[in-house]
Design a protein around this motif. Structure first.
Motif, mmCIF file in Angstrom:
data_model
loop_
_atom_site.group_PDB
_atom_site.id
_atom_site.type_symbol
_atom_site.label_atom_id
_atom_site.label_comp_id
_atom_site.label_asym_id
_atom_site.label_seq_id
_atom_site.Cartn_x
_atom_site.Cartn_y
_atom_site.Cartn_z
ATOM 1 N N THR A 160 -4.591 -2.740 -3.406
ATOM 2 C CA THR A 160 -3.721 -3.317 -2.366
ATOM 3 C C THR A 160 -4.324 -4.583 -1.783
ATOM 4 O OG1 THR A 160 -2.890 -1.112 -1.788
ATOM 5 C CG2 THR A 160 -2.596 -2.864 -0.164
ATOM 6 N N SER B 66 -4.493 10.348 -2.013
ATOM 7 C CA SER B 66 -3.623 9.641 -1.077
ATOM 8 C C SER B 66 -4.319 9.265 0.227
ATOM 9 C CB SER B 66 -2.395 10.501 -0.753
ATOM 10 O OG SER B 66 -2.789 11.724 -0.148
ATOM 11 N N GLN B 67 -5.308 10.026 0.642
ATOM 12 C CA GLN B 67 -5.919 9.805 1.953
ATOM 13 C C GLN B 67 -7.434 9.976 1.872
ATOM 14 O OE1 GLN B 67 -4.369 9.147 5.239
ATOM 15 N NE2 GLN B 67 -2.838 8.412 3.796
ATOM 16 N N ALA C 90 0.204 8.258 -5.925
ATOM 17 C CA ALA C 90 -0.392 9.404 -5.235
ATOM 18 C C ALA C 90 0.588 10.561 -5.087
ATOM 19 C CB ALA C 90 -0.910 8.983 -3.858
ATOM 20 N N HIS D 260 -11.072 7.539 -4.714
ATOM 21 C CA HIS D 260 -10.306 7.426 -3.469
ATOM 22 C C HIS D 260 -10.099 5.969 -3.041
ATOM 23 C CE1 HIS D 260 -10.940 11.760 -2.995
ATOM 24 N NE2 HIS D 260 -10.120 11.737 -1.959
ATOM 25 N N PHE E 119 -4.194 4.393 4.353
ATOM 26 C CA PHE E 119 -4.884 5.282 3.409
ATOM 27 C C PHE E 119 -5.861 6.228 4.097
ATOM 28 C CE2 PHE E 119 -3.597 1.695 0.727
ATOM 29 C CZ PHE E 119 -3.051 2.355 -0.366
ATOM 30 N N LEU F 143 -6.741 2.748 -4.844
ATOM 31 C CA LEU F 143 -5.458 2.271 -4.300
ATOM 32 C C LEU F 143 -5.639 1.260 -3.161
ATOM 33 C CD1 LEU F 143 -3.131 5.429 -4.380
ATOM 34 C CD2 LEU F 143 -3.307 3.539 -6.002
ATOM 35 N N GLY G 275 0.815 -1.211 0.000
ATOM 36 C CA GLY G 275 0.000 0.000 0.000
ATOM 37 C C GLY G 275 0.847 1.258 0.000
ATOM 38 N N MET G 276 1.908 1.281 0.794
ATOM 39 C CA MET G 276 2.793 2.455 0.810
ATOM 40 C C MET G 276 3.519 2.623 -0.518
ATOM 41 S SD MET G 276 4.365 2.626 4.691
ATOM 42 C CE MET G 276 5.036 0.962 4.679
ATOM 43 N N LEU H 230 1.057 4.192 -2.797
ATOM 44 C CA LEU H 230 0.904 5.600 -2.418
ATOM 45 C C LEU H 230 2.031 6.451 -2.983
ATOM 46 C CD1 LEU H 230 -0.272 5.691 1.322
ATOM 47 C CD2 LEU H 230 -1.425 6.675 -0.651
ATOM 48 N N TYR H 231 3.263 5.968 -2.853
ATOM 49 C CA TYR H 231 4.406 6.743 -3.321
ATOM 50 C C TYR H 231 4.357 6.932 -4.832
ATOM 51 C CZ TYR H 231 9.164 7.890 -4.708
ATOM 52 O OH TYR H 231 10.256 8.490 -5.284
#
Length: 331
Positions: free
Chosen positions: A201, A171-172, A163, A194, A275, A197, A155-156, A159-160
């Motif tokens: 994951t 991203s959130q 997002a 939203h 997230f 992601l 997930g991270m 995000l990188y």
């Protein structure tokens, strides 16, 4: 009828045991859950009154009297769905807080669980039927690769890349700030954007389990006599794979799928936390951080009940799918 009666009795006994354990665990912890909750509120600048203390004591089962009286008070409040007020969200009741988060988790984790189950099962059927070939190696190697990714790490990574670096997805959160949840097309499209992601994951990191489980079941089933008999009768490969082998190999996966659906209500704590998704998993994370005992107790109870109900339904469905269980019911 006796089979169903046994399952109902087992469900009731397990539910009672879960309620009792849910009551006892906070009280077995060092210190008083009431004092810990009040201390947390005071640390956040909330002026604690006697009325507030009494209300919190009531939602924890009552601070006065022995454990037995507290236990019956707790059971009464639970049966009335009176879980009190959340310490983390003091303007809302626990029931209202959970009902707000529940649809987000059901939509996100529920849909991704179904997608992962369908894709993983089909890939497992294909890999098992084509065992020993390049197709089998490709599917199993791919599943092995993705199974090595912890959900929070994957997930991270998403995000990188998507997002922060390319800014393709949000991203959130579950929706853009300033919007009010509703059923309009604009809000739903924003909520879907939203959720992409966290959905990817959860789907990718859970896919491998379904692939390996179904592949192994397929290989075991393909060695059965009825499959050999079907091949000797000249049936098409697709018919044998889907109607003979896969149908019987799916029984263990049906049980696992039922348990996975039961776990949907609990959400995915790490993924939703990463997230900032407004589901039950993130809510549980907040409750643990804030020592929010009423919210934790209610969430644990909701998760437990959802698992018990799902297991009960799966047991009943097995009568339809498994002839051996059907013979037991008739007998």
């Amino acid at each position: 009828m006796r089979y169903v009666t046994r399952k109902v009795v087992l469900f009731v006994l397990t539910f009672w045991a879960a309620l009792t354990l849910n009551f006892a665990l906070p009280r077995l912890m060092p210190g008083s859950p009431l004092d810990a909750a009040l201390g947390n509120l005071q640390a956040n600048g909330v002026q604690v009154t006697n009325a507030m203390r009494d209300a919190m004591a009531a939602q924890l089962g009552g601070a006065e009297g022995n454990w037995l009286s507290q236990y019956f008070s707790y059971l009464g409040n639970t049966l009335r769905l009176n879980f009190g007020t959340s310490f983390s969200f003091p303007t809302q009741t626990v029931s209202h807080t959970i009902l707000q988060a529940l649809p987000w988790t059901v939509c996100l984790v529920g849909v991704t669980t179904i997608i992962a189950f369908v894709l993983g099962t089909l890939l497992g059927v294909y890999a098992g039927w084509r065992r020993g070939t390049a197709a089998d190696s490709t599917v199993t190697l791919g599943a092995t690769l993705f199974s090595a990714f912890p959900p929070f790490w994957f997930g991270m990574l998403l995000l990188y890349v998507f997002a922060f670096k390319f800014q393709i997805f949000a991203s959130q959160g579950g929706y853009s700030p300033g919007l009010t949840p509703n059923l309009s097309l604009s809000f739903l499209s924003d909520a879907v954007q939203h959720s992409i992601l966290p959905a990817v994951t959860l789907t990718v990191t859970s896919l491998s389990g379904w692939v390996f489980g179904m592949r192994n079941n397929m290989i075991n089933t393909l060695g059965e006599d009825y499959v050999t008999f079907a091949e000797a009768n000249g049936l098409r490969s697709r018919t044998i794979a889907l109607l003979y082998a896969a149908r019987n190999a799916m029984l263990p996966n049906i049980t696992a799928f039922g348990l996975s659906l039961g776990a949907v209500v609990g959400g995915s704590v790490l993924v939703e936390g990463i997230f900032g998704y407004p589901g039950l998993g993130n809510l549980l994370y907040i409750a643990v951080l804030n020592h929010d005992y009423p919210l934790m107790q209610a969430l644990f109870l909701v998760i437990t009940v959802s698992m018990l109900v799902t297991i009960f339904v799966v047991d009943l469905l097995y009568v339809r799918f498994d002839p051996r269980v059907r013979r037991e019911v008739i007998a």
